[in-house]
Design a protein around this motif. Sequence first.
Motif, mmCIF file in Angstrom:
data_model
loop_
_atom_site.group_PDB
_atom_site.id
_atom_site.type_symbol
_atom_site.label_atom_id
_atom_site.label_comp_id
_atom_site.label_asym_id
_atom_site.label_seq_id
_atom_site.Cartn_x
_atom_site.Cartn_y
_atom_site.Cartn_z
ATOM 1 N N LEU A 147 0.867 -1.230 -0.012
ATOM 2 C CA LEU A 147 -0.184 -0.039 0.019
ATOM 3 C C LEU A 147 0.781 1.361 -0.010
ATOM 4 O O LEU A 147 0.574 2.165 -0.798
ATOM 5 C CB LEU A 147 -0.985 0.024 1.092
ATOM 6 C CG LEU A 147 -2.298 -0.917 0.946
ATOM 7 C CD1 LEU A 147 -3.039 -0.953 2.618
ATOM 8 C CD2 LEU A 147 -3.172 -0.595 -0.144
ATOM 9 N N ALA A 148 2.035 1.290 0.806
ATOM 10 C CA ALA A 148 2.788 2.323 0.767
ATOM 11 C C ALA A 148 3.496 2.432 -0.639
ATOM 12 O O ALA A 148 3.620 3.698 -0.958
ATOM 13 C CB ALA A 148 3.941 2.157 1.838
ATOM 14 N N ARG A 149 3.963 1.454 -1.220
ATOM 15 C CA ARG A 149 4.369 1.656 -2.567
ATOM 16 C C ARG A 149 3.450 2.288 -3.548
ATOM 17 O O ARG A 149 3.860 2.977 -4.332
ATOM 18 C CB ARG A 149 5.186 0.308 -3.076
ATOM 19 C CG ARG A 149 6.300 -0.179 -2.212
ATOM 20 C CD ARG A 149 6.968 -1.231 -3.019
ATOM 21 N NE ARG A 149 6.409 -2.328 -3.382
ATOM 22 C CZ ARG A 149 6.250 -3.430 -2.966
ATOM 23 N NH1 ARG A 149 6.777 -3.801 -1.622
ATOM 24 N NH2 ARG A 149 5.576 -4.520 -3.281
ATOM 25 N N ILE A 150 2.219 1.586 -3.597
ATOM 26 C CA ILE A 150 1.216 2.145 -4.149
ATOM 27 C C ILE A 150 0.964 3.428 -4.091
ATOM 28 O O ILE A 150 0.759 4.399 -5.093
ATOM 29 C CB ILE A 150 -0.194 1.222 -4.155
ATOM 30 C CG1 ILE A 150 0.209 -0.011 -4.604
ATOM 31 C CG2 ILE A 150 -1.332 1.910 -4.786
ATOM 32 C CD1 ILE A 150 -0.925 -1.321 -4.478
ATOM 33 N N ARG A 151 1.115 4.141 -2.894
ATOM 34 C CA ARG A 151 0.857 5.437 -2.639
ATOM 35 C C ARG A 151 1.790 6.430 -3.041
ATOM 36 O O ARG A 151 1.509 7.316 -3.673
ATOM 37 C CB ARG A 151 0.309 5.579 -1.086
ATOM 38 C CG ARG A 151 0.249 7.049 -0.851
ATOM 39 C CD ARG A 151 0.087 7.065 0.752
ATOM 40 N NE ARG A 151 -1.053 6.443 1.531
ATOM 41 C CZ ARG A 151 -0.425 5.500 2.364
ATOM 42 N NH1 ARG A 151 0.814 5.153 2.485
ATOM 43 N NH2 ARG A 151 -1.492 4.670 2.734
ATOM 44 N N LEU A 152 3.079 5.825 -2.930
ATOM 45 C CA LEU A 152 4.235 6.478 -3.331
ATOM 46 C C LEU A 152 3.973 6.684 -5.085
ATOM 47 O O LEU A 152 4.410 7.770 -5.510
ATOM 48 C CB LEU A 152 5.365 6.047 -2.891
ATOM 49 C CG LEU A 152 6.745 6.776 -3.395
ATOM 50 C CD1 LEU A 152 6.891 7.883 -3.012
ATOM 51 C CD2 LEU A 152 8.068 5.691 -3.098
#
Length: 417
Positions: A230-235
């Motif tokens: 999720l953090a990678r997708i948000r970034l």
Amino acid sequence: MKRPIYLQICTIFIASLLSFAVLSGVGWHALGHDEFNRQLYQKSSALASLLLPPATATTEEQQVAINKIAKAMEVNISLFSKDRAFIAASGSIDYPSRVDLSRLQWVSGQGQSHWTTRMLDDRLLVIRLNRLSVPNDTLLLAVFLGGMLVVVSATSYPFIRRLTQRLENLQKSVEHIGNGDFNTRIPVSGHDEITLLSQSFNHMADKLEKLIEAQRLLLANASHELRTPLARIRLGIELLEKEDSTTRRETIKADIIELDALIHELLFMARLDANVDGDKVELDLMALVAEESARYRGCELSGIPVSINGNLRMLQYLIRNLLDNAFKHGQPPVQVTMSQCSDEVVLAVVDQGEGISDSEQEKIFEPFYRAKNKQNIQGFGLGLSIVYKIVMAHQAQIVISREPSSIIIRFPAIKRD
């Protein structure tokens, strides 16, 4: 209204004793007591007729005989003619009962202190008991059985209370478990059914505590694993807003696919725990393995056609995860063999890798666990955990071996009539 079980047991016990006492008394009267009394009355009345002079004797002779018998027996005796005319008496005169008297049948009166009988020559004989007290035999039986009931009840109560106290302890322990105290255990003592129940409860509490702890660990690990993609997708989305790039879009798609796979595996584990897809049918295990192994290069299949009772979706997932694990963490070629011996169907997946160390074999089935030298291999650490749950759902056994590196599953064979 709450009724303690020990009081219910005592009530049933006492009621049973009372029923036994009543039935015993009724049976005693019905099966011989009345007949015994009838014969006793007849013989005693006949004896009185023999001891007394005949009705034709003079009054003086009859008076002498009455005095002699009354003195020897220490009772008062009154003698009357068949028309109830007074003949003789020892002491005060006691008149006969007004009931119709049959021959050789004693009839009691005035609380069984006076007894009247009609002799063979129709004279009436009345005996009054002075110092001799003859209580009612039914009353005697009732007093005896009542005393026995009190003694037995007082003796049995401590044992019944001790038994039900153990049940109350079990009930309190269940309440503690229900309130979230999963460390609760019941002291085990004795060798009866309550002991077995206490052991079963403690075993259930152990499994429940482990299950709750496993769920907490799973939730914590799942939160961590979900947070990373999720953090990678948000970034990636933030970078796309600044500068559109095909590479970044592909990276976001890959992260979404990874996140979807993780969610899929978590949901599948939840369905296994809930036993939602638990229906089993007879399946050709060789055909399932052949279908799944065809997806991999360097996978060799050997053995005999075997069938087991299983769930199609679960077994497909199991075989796929075993092969993925062998190719990811082992080395090709991977050999899959199937055999059947006595009451077991054996599925073995063998690879050429170094295998799983003895110290890690107990942990390898825990969710999200990764071996020390396998941290950088793609995956979530759920594959073998799902395999273990599927194996347990099929009442099978799983064994890990290091030399050679292999995972062996033993399924129950189908019993043919």
